[in-house]
Design a protein around this motif. Sequence first.
Motif, PDB file in Angstrom:
ATOM      1  N   TYR A 179       0.845  -1.204   0.000  1.00 24.42           N
ATOM      2  CA  TYR A 179       0.000   0.000   0.000  1.00 24.42           C
ATOM      3  C   TYR A 179       0.878   1.251   0.000  1.00 24.42           C
ATOM      4  CZ  TYR A 179      -2.899   3.706   2.080  1.00 24.42           C
ATOM      5  OH  TYR A 179      -3.543   4.883   2.343  1.00 24.42           O
ATOM      6  N   TRP A 180       1.866   1.260   0.862  1.00 25.19           N
ATOM      7  CA  TRP A 180       2.754   2.423   0.988  1.00 25.19           C
ATOM      8  C   TRP A 180       3.549   2.648  -0.289  1.00 25.19           C
ATOM      9  CZ3 TRP A 180       2.802   6.639   3.504  1.00 25.19           C
ATOM     10  CH2 TRP A 180       3.969   7.403   3.634  1.00 25.19           C
ATOM     11  N   ASN A 230       1.336   4.254  -2.783  1.00 24.75           N
ATOM     12  CA  ASN A 230       1.185   5.662  -2.431  1.00 24.75           C
ATOM     13  C   ASN A 230       2.398   6.455  -2.921  1.00 24.75           C
ATOM     14  OD1 ASN A 230       0.488   8.093  -1.218  1.00 24.75           O
ATOM     15  ND2 ASN A 230       1.194   7.488   0.806  1.00 24.75           N
ATOM     16  N   ASP A 270      -8.144  -2.034   2.153  1.00 23.90           N
ATOM     17  CA  ASP A 270      -8.940  -2.086   3.362  1.00 23.90           C
ATOM     18  C   ASP A 270      -8.312  -1.293   4.518  1.00 23.90           C
ATOM     19  OD1 ASP A 270     -11.182  -2.812   4.743  1.00 23.90           O
ATOM     20  OD2 ASP A 270     -10.201  -4.536   5.676  1.00 23.90           O
ATOM     21  N   VAL A 271      -7.785  -0.117   4.208  1.00 22.99           N
ATOM     22  CA  VAL A 271      -7.298   0.738   5.284  1.00 22.99           C
ATOM     23  C   VAL A 271      -8.142   2.020   5.379  1.00 22.99           C
ATOM     24  CG1 VAL A 271      -4.915  -0.070   5.253  1.00 22.99           C
ATOM     25  CG2 VAL A 271      -5.598   1.803   3.765  1.00 22.99           C
ATOM     26  N   HIS A 272      -9.300   2.025   4.695  1.00 24.42           N
ATOM     27  CA  HIS A 272     -10.135   3.220   4.738  1.00 24.42           C
ATOM     28  C   HIS A 272     -10.854   3.315   6.084  1.00 24.42           C
ATOM     29  CE1 HIS A 272     -12.752  -0.026   3.498  1.00 24.42           C
ATOM     30  NE2 HIS A 272     -13.790   0.703   3.841  1.00 24.42           N
ATOM     31  N   GLU A 273     -11.289   4.557   6.368  1.00 19.13           N
ATOM     32  CA  GLU A 273     -11.945   4.771   7.663  1.00 19.13           C
ATOM     33  C   GLU A 273     -13.415   4.388   7.571  1.00 19.13           C
ATOM     34  OE1 GLU A 273      -9.846   8.895   8.468  1.00 19.13           O
ATOM     35  OE2 GLU A 273     -10.149   8.219   6.426  1.00 19.13           O
ATOM     36  N   ASP A 319      -7.221   3.157  -0.650  1.00 15.70           N
ATOM     37  CA  ASP A 319      -7.605   2.861   0.739  1.00 15.70           C
ATOM     38  C   ASP A 319      -8.596   1.708   0.795  1.00 15.70           C
ATOM     39  OD1 ASP A 319      -6.020   4.901   1.557  1.00 15.70           O
ATOM     40  OD2 ASP A 319      -7.638   6.298   2.050  1.00 15.70           O
ATOM     41  N   MET A 352      -6.270   7.902  -3.996  1.00 13.11           N
ATOM     42  CA  MET A 352      -6.056   7.377  -2.647  1.00 13.11           C
ATOM     43  C   MET A 352      -7.334   6.792  -2.049  1.00 13.11           C
ATOM     44  SD  MET A 352      -2.956   7.385  -2.091  1.00 13.11           S
ATOM     45  CE  MET A 352      -2.769   7.005  -0.350  1.00 13.11           C
ATOM     46  N   ASN A 353      -8.471   7.412  -2.348  1.00 13.41           N
ATOM     47  CA  ASN A 353      -9.726   6.837  -1.840  1.00 13.41           C
ATOM     48  C   ASN A 353      -9.909   5.426  -2.377  1.00 13.41           C
ATOM     49  OD1 ASN A 353     -10.320   9.030  -0.303  1.00 13.41           O
ATOM     50  ND2 ASN A 353     -11.808   9.923  -1.726  1.00 13.41           N
TER      51      ASN A 353
END
Lengths: 589, 85
Positions: free
Chosen positions: B9-10, B13, B81-84, B77, B73-74
């Motif tokens: 993921y990083w 990004n 599965d790192v979305h809020e 995310d 990014m949305n």
Amino acid sequence: MDVQAWTFLIVGLSFALYIGIAIWSKAGSTKEFYVAGGGVPPLANGMATAADWMSAASFISMAGLISFLGYDGSVYLMGWTGGYVLLALLLAPYLRKFGKFTVPDFVGDRYYSDIARTIAVICAIFVSFTYVAGQMRGVGVVFSRFLEVDINMGIFIGMAIVFFYAVLGGMKGITYTQVAQYCVLIFAYMVPAFFISIQMTGNPIPQLGFGGNELESGRPILEVLDGLHKELGFAEYTSGKKPMVDVFFITVALMVGTAGLPHVIVRFFTVPKVRDARVSAGWALVFIAILYTTAPAVATFARVNLINTVSNSAYESVPSWFKNWENTGLIAWQDKNQDGKIQYTGGKAFAGKPKFAEGRGQSGERLLTNKATDGTNELYIDRDIMVLANPEIAQLPNWVIALVAAGGLAAALSTAAGLLLVISTSVAHDLIKKQFKPDISEGGELWAARVSAGVAVVIAGYFGINPPGFVAQVVAFAFGLAASSFFPAIILGIFDKRMNREGAMTGMVLGIVFTAAYIIYFKFVNPAANVPANWWFGISPEGIGTLGMILNIVASLVVSRMTPEPPEEVQHIVEDIRFPKGAGSATAH
Amino acid sequence: MENGKLKEYWKNNLKYLIALLSIWFFVSYVLGIFLADPLNSIQIGGFKLGFWFAQQGSIYVFVALIFTYVSLMNKLDKEYDVHED
């Protein structure tokens, strides 16, 4: 109604609105006071950020500056907008995930050092006071010109208003007043721009009129302006005079400085989620871009209008705005060839600012004691008056002129409030709570925050009334320091897990000392030497923050690799801020 | 979530950041500053191109870059599965 009546009405209504919002949004806890409870919707935060960021300088001075600099003015346009890309991509989401109240919080925790925290606090307070003095002065200038009250009286009124909503409402009060202030200031900026664009190009949208044809001649307006400049002996408007390397360094320093300014960064702590932080930086730039893409168009229109109105006109027949501004000392005319007409050409009419003598000359102009230069130019115009005088130059109705006054005040007050909040948070939270008295109660801390906001308002007002001569010079300082200290420390703290206390502190100290020494030498110690020939690599003091930033980054990386790696828990923090999930609300611990 | 996924993921990004910041640099510094003079010989409407990039175009591109990043990014995310909430 005359201009003054309109101004009292519009400014009075806008102030009543700000006070109403302040009462409605009184802060009840430190969290509300510092970060508006962390519940500001991203769109509202974008608007508040735009008002926070766009100061009296953006509203009043920038178009005038561009008007006189032409292409070289682009450094401000790109520099003060490009920083938001850095904010949105490199800072805002991670700092929001970190979830504390202030920039010194991040620096102190990430580098596990109270000394680092203190360096950050001192920088934050210094940068903010530098800025706020200019804002209070701007308030005073608008009041004295449009309401004909004493400049000091104007500053007192401005102080009273800011005191009311910043001390009472904290970040919560400031946020919602800033939303209102954005609406006032953008409306006030756009209305005259629409009018003037129609008048000159027939196109109501200034961004398009800017590239359109002048109605009078049928030729592109920029071409007309380049022609006028050539004819009168000014440098070509659409190409630059500054050396390219300096333009580059200044633009970088302004972009990076923008991204490192504490009062801008802290706005992204107020939104509920990480993804809100990203998108609200986007909204902020949209709202800023509306003004920033209009400004260069206004600059061009105003320049053409000004030249056409004054060049070779008889002083006796110039419009009244000319004489009004002459009375305030911001326009001066020296009839060198005694023909009663204004010759406006390239070069300075006389050295320095105008010094007026008693009495009037043959045509009725104010006499000067300045020694005339050999050049043919007879006219001195202060750059700051272009936006304020523009509606009068274009002969717009009185209510438009009053609107511009209200807009200038909104821009100055919103920025002042944001800065005062940074100062009060730094004192109450970063110094008192985090260092001197960790067991202070919630109520006690809130009280301390209010008192320090109040004290900061008074100090800002004092500097507004007795402006230190160096205000203009220290703005370069504010950006240089933000660029050479905060920005690298935060970026490396997020993107380099190996970065440790020793590296970051060495970098910050080196960046600050280098940048400050360069600026102090050329601005204060030896101003006579402040010419391109003496600059290092041709970089002016305005652009030196870029070099300070590079030094900071290099020193940080080298030193950190030679010293122990940061503790386990700090490395966990770094890992944690890289992922949005689990972003709780901002906490104090 | 396991560590390898997060690393990926990083990395994604960082890839977005490099791509978008290259455009950021190219539009403002290359087109608006370094190549402004040669580009000024090209006229579009009433604008000289280099001047337009420096005073208008770069700002529009900045806005577009941020919203592109937001939407990339949305999506990312959600994918990792790192979305809020």
